[in-house]
Design an enzyme around this catalytic site. Structure first.
Site, mmCIF file in Angstrom:
data_model
loop_
_atom_site.group_PDB
_atom_site.id
_atom_site.type_symbol
_atom_site.label_atom_id
_atom_site.label_comp_id
_atom_site.label_asym_id
_atom_site.label_seq_id
_atom_site.Cartn_x
_atom_site.Cartn_y
_atom_site.Cartn_z
ATOM 1 N N LYS A 241 0.848 -1.196 0.000
ATOM 2 C CA LYS A 241 0.000 0.000 0.000
ATOM 3 C C LYS A 241 0.890 1.256 0.000
ATOM 4 C CE LYS A 241 -0.275 -0.341 5.050
ATOM 5 N NZ LYS A 241 -1.108 -0.852 6.161
ATOM 6 N N TYR B 217 16.854 29.534 8.501
ATOM 7 C CA TYR B 217 15.652 30.259 8.928
ATOM 8 C C TYR B 217 15.553 30.285 10.451
ATOM 9 C CZ TYR B 217 13.717 30.273 4.204
ATOM 10 O OH TYR B 217 13.505 30.481 2.876
HETATM 11 C C1 LIG Z 1 -0.336 -1.948 6.761
HETATM 12 C C2 LIG Z 1 -0.897 -3.242 7.210
HETATM 13 C C3 LIG Z 1 -0.067 -4.344 7.477
HETATM 14 C C4 LIG Z 1 1.445 -4.256 7.452
HETATM 15 O O1 LIG Z 1 1.915 -3.758 8.674
HETATM 16 P P1 LIG Z 1 3.486 -3.600 8.916
HETATM 17 O O2 LIG Z 1 3.585 -3.122 10.313
HETATM 18 O O3 LIG Z 1 3.966 -2.590 7.934
HETATM 19 O O4 LIG Z 1 4.084 -4.945 8.687
HETATM 20 C C5 LIG Z 1 -0.662 -5.544 7.777
HETATM 21 N N1 LIG Z 1 -2.012 -5.676 7.837
HETATM 22 C C6 LIG Z 1 -2.824 -4.636 7.607
HETATM 23 C C7 LIG Z 1 -4.292 -4.840 7.687
HETATM 24 C C8 LIG Z 1 -2.308 -3.402 7.296
HETATM 25 O O5 LIG Z 1 -3.140 -2.367 7.077
#
Ligand SMILES: *Cc1c(COP(=O)(O)O)cnc(C)c1O
Length: 384
Positions: A45, A281
């Site tokens: 994702k 800054y």
């Molecule tokens: C993002 C996500 C993961 C992965 O989690 P990590 O901590 O990055 O391994 C797993 N399951 C779901 C439902 C997620 O949304």
């Protein structure tokens, strides 16, 4: 090597994210070895946590499935020719999205009554006749309190789902809130609630036909690496695939993980400052000795956090030096007084090889997930 950049291609840019396909595969193999009995869903994702989702799907093509958060992410992967199962991990949020998800053969998570009714409504329409059956993950809320059916509603949801024509296979999932903590009673409690709910869904009554669902998935990266009792049929790895540690107090290297992205740039100016002179800054940092300050082409418009304080680590020509003054939109300034061979053009690493992203994130008061996802389109990506 392939590249991805928003600028017209081949226009040089000082700031580059180098993505190591070898490190990606190494981390995948490390996580596979930690949960050898489980099917592996690679979470890609958010454009693979900023690394490029299509490239991730190619590098990790041995994954049994991919996980994304938004419909558009799944459609992008399908358009790029990715054929593996792709799970929409929050499901769909409208009838239109549901129709598109089915059309693109994406698998669904169903986490609440609204989504379940939408599927039931679709099953009553003519369009449903042409829907290919999909894998549907019934999501249970075992303590995260964000998404998912309460365990006592699981049975009802499962029985309604399994009679729908587009539900080819029903599986059950939950998500942990505290799996990154080494001694988490929360994880044990969530696991216990999940197991109770599964018993509800699948009462062990002889002669009652097949189980509604015996395929389950719970573990994120942290649980894969430290709670083997959660592995079960499917694991879902995200952050560890990218070489960041999912466990509080443990370095990625100590877990056998390698950085996938190295964010590099260059020194674009150098100056000598007398004691008392300020930098940047707000004049928030002042030289207390004769100082040599390097200006680096990397700023918050590239994805650096503006919360990085003076003293945060930066690698210049392979050595650690402190950031000084504020992060600006296109530049940072670092104190290279103690290095003698820095010149305009010297290579700078913002995180990655030689400087774990977890350390930079800690300095910025955040987590590697946020830094990696924040890299902007102005940065050129090189895959090697
Ligand atoms: C993002 C996500 C993961 C992965 O989690 P990590 O901590 O990055 O391994 C797993 N399951 C779901 C439902 C997620 O949304």
């Amino acid at each position: 090597m392939t590249t991805r950049t928003s600028a017209p291609s081949r226009i040089p840019t000082p700031i580059v994210a180098r993505v190591s396909l070898a490190a990606w595969r190494h981390n995948f193999a490390t996580l596979k070895a930690a949960a050898p009995q489980s099917k592996f869903l690679a979470v890609i994702k958010a454009d693979a946590y900023g690394h490029g989702a299509v490239q991730a799907a190619r590098a990790l093509k041995e994954a049994d499935a991919f996980g994304v958060a938004r419909l558009g992410e799944g459609v992008e992967l399908r358009a790029a020719g990715v054929r593996q199962p792709i799970v929409l991990m929050e499901g769909t949020f409208s009838h239109e999205e549901l129709a598109l998800a089915l059309h693109h053969e994406l698998d669904l998570v169903v986490h609440d009554e609204t989504q379940l009714s939408m599927l039931e409504e679709r099953a009553r329409t003519a369009a449903a006749g042409t829907d290919p059956p999909r894998v549907v993950w019934l999501k249970l809320d075992t303590g995260m309190s964000r998404l998912g059916f309460a365990p006592d509603r699981a049975r009802n949801a499962a029985e309604r789902l399994r009679v729908l024509p587009m539900v080819g296979e029903l599986r059950v999932m939950t998500h942990f809130a505290c799996a990154d903590e080494p001694d988490s009673s929360m994880t044990r409690e969530q696991l216990a609630r999940f197991e109770l709910a599964i018993k509800e869904i699948n009462p062990p009554v002889i002669g009652r036909g097949t189980a509604v669902s015996s395929v389950v998935g719970l573990a994120n990266s942290a649980a894969i690496l430290q709670f083997p009792s959660t592995h079960r049929d499917w694991v879902r790895a995200g952050i560890a695939l990218y070489g960041s540690s999912p466990i509080l107090g443990r370095s990625a290297a100590s877990l056998g993980l390698k950085p996938v992205m190295t964010l590099c740039s260059r020194v674009i100016a150098l100056r000598e400052l007398q004691p008392g002179r300020s930098v940047g800054y707000g004049a928030s940092w002042r030289a207390t000795r004769r100082s040599r300050i390097a200006t680096v082409a990397a700023g918050y418009a590239d994805g650096l956090s503006r919360h990085l304080p003076s003293g945060a680590p930066v690698l210049v020509a392979g050595r650690r030096v402190p950031l000084v003054g504020r992060v600006s939109m296109d530049m940072i300034t670092v104190d290279v007084t103690d290095l003698d061979d820095v010149r305009v053009g010297s290579e700078v690493v913002l995180w990655g090889d030689g400087l774990p992203v977890d350390e930079v994130a800690a300095a910025a008061g955040t987590i590697a997930y946020e830094l990696l996802c924040a890299v902007t389109r102005r940065v050129a990506f090189e895959y090697f």
